[in-house]
Design a protein around this motif. Sequence first.
Motif, PDB file in Angstrom:
ATOM      1  N   ILE A  54       0.820  -1.219   0.000  1.00 24.00           N
ATOM      2  CA  ILE A  54       0.000   0.000   0.000  1.00 24.00           C
ATOM      3  C   ILE A  54       0.856   1.273   0.000  1.00 24.00           C
ATOM      4  N   ALA A  55       2.086   1.182   0.514  1.00 25.87           N
ATOM      5  CA  ALA A  55       2.982   2.340   0.513  1.00 25.87           C
ATOM      6  C   ALA A  55       3.657   2.543  -0.841  1.00 25.87           C
ATOM      7  N   GLY A  56       3.405   1.630  -1.808  1.00 20.24           N
ATOM      8  CA  GLY A  56       3.976   1.770  -3.138  1.00 20.24           C
ATOM      9  C   GLY A  56       5.315   1.088  -3.323  1.00 20.24           C
ATOM     10  N   ARG A  57       5.756   0.300  -2.334  1.00 17.66           N
ATOM     11  CA  ARG A  57       7.031  -0.415  -2.445  1.00 17.66           C
ATOM     12  C   ARG A  57       6.849  -1.721  -3.211  1.00 17.66           C
ATOM     13  N   LEU A  58       7.742  -1.981  -4.139  1.00 22.56           N
ATOM     14  CA  LEU A  58       7.719  -3.229  -4.894  1.00 22.56           C
ATOM     15  C   LEU A  58       8.072  -4.377  -3.954  1.00 22.56           C
ATOM     16  N   VAL A  59       7.190  -5.370  -3.847  1.00 22.85           N
ATOM     17  CA  VAL A  59       7.459  -6.524  -2.981  1.00 22.85           C
ATOM     18  C   VAL A  59       7.696  -7.795  -3.785  1.00 22.85           C
ATOM     19  N   GLU A  60       7.256  -7.823  -5.035  1.00 27.69           N
ATOM     20  CA  GLU A  60       7.481  -8.989  -5.882  1.00 27.69           C
ATOM     21  C   GLU A  60       7.338  -8.591  -7.343  1.00 27.69           C
ATOM     22  N   ARG A  61       8.176  -9.194  -8.186  1.00 29.62           N
ATOM     23  CA  ARG A  61       8.029  -9.044  -9.631  1.00 29.62           C
ATOM     24  C   ARG A  61       8.188 -10.436 -10.216  1.00 29.62           C
ATOM     25  N   ARG A  62       7.279 -10.796 -11.103  1.00 30.44           N
ATOM     26  CA  ARG A  62       7.375 -12.118 -11.722  1.00 30.44           C
ATOM     27  C   ARG A  62       6.932 -12.047 -13.166  1.00 30.44           C
ATOM     28  N   SER A  63       7.546 -12.914 -13.972  1.00 30.82           N
ATOM     29  CA  SER A  63       7.154 -13.047 -15.371  1.00 30.82           C
ATOM     30  C   SER A  63       5.808 -13.738 -15.440  1.00 30.82           C
ATOM     31  N   LEU A  64       5.024 -13.387 -16.436  1.00 34.52           N
ATOM     32  CA  LEU A  64       3.689 -13.969 -16.579  1.00 34.52           C
ATOM     33  C   LEU A  64       3.581 -14.760 -17.869  1.00 34.52           C
ATOM     34  N   PHE A  65       2.786 -15.802 -17.808  1.00 34.60           N
ATOM     35  CA  PHE A  65       2.466 -16.593 -18.987  1.00 34.60           C
ATOM     36  C   PHE A  65       1.148 -17.293 -18.725  1.00 34.60           C
ATOM     37  N   ARG A  66       0.519 -17.739 -19.779  1.00 33.10           N
ATOM     38  CA  ARG A  66      -0.744 -18.468 -19.650  1.00 33.10           C
ATOM     39  C   ARG A  66      -0.450 -19.951 -19.500  1.00 33.10           C
ATOM     40  N   ASP A  67      -1.226 -20.628 -18.631  1.00 29.22           N
ATOM     41  CA  ASP A  67      -1.052 -22.070 -18.462  1.00 29.22           C
ATOM     42  C   ASP A  67      -1.746 -22.808 -19.617  1.00 29.22           C
ATOM     43  N   ALA A  68      -1.776 -24.139 -19.540  1.00 28.64           N
ATOM     44  CA  ALA A  68      -2.364 -24.952 -20.618  1.00 28.64           C
ATOM     45  C   ALA A  68      -3.842 -24.666 -20.831  1.00 28.64           C
ATOM     46  N   HIS A  69      -4.502 -24.090 -19.833  1.00 26.88           N
ATOM     47  CA  HIS A  69      -5.934 -23.769 -19.929  1.00 26.88           C
ATOM     48  C   HIS A  69      -6.166 -22.301 -20.296  1.00 26.88           C
ATOM     49  N   GLY A  70      -5.089 -21.567 -20.594  1.00 34.55           N
ATOM     50  CA  GLY A  70      -5.222 -20.173 -20.990  1.00 34.55           C
ATOM     51  C   GLY A  70      -5.329 -19.203 -19.830  1.00 34.55           C
TER      52      GLY A  70
END
Length: 105
Positions: A54-70
């Motif tokens: 909520i304070a605007g600090r980055l706590v996690e960054r991860r790459s995204l992709f769709r699984d086999a079900h989209g």
Amino acid sequence: ASTMALARGSSDVGGGAGRLPSALVAFPNPCRLQAELRVPVEVEAGASLGVYDIAGRLVERRSLFRDAHGRILWPTRQVAAGTYLLRLESSCGRTLAVGRASILR
């Protein structure tokens, strides 16, 4: 530490020409172990999810992709209980969608 610049007039928000980012919806919300991210825009290769407290600090960054079900799944085990701001970014750093999610334990 990185901070989120969603409502501060940042030039990378929205994709230029005054466009606002799309809504990013986490389901279920609140969630415990994992959330499905529903995005009304195409998620390109190299897109990432920034998770901010909520304070605007980055706590996690991860790459995204769709699984086999989209589906785009976000495992939430690595973050503490609380409310987080979510920011879907293109590979060049442009904000594609924003949202909010609450994590319960």
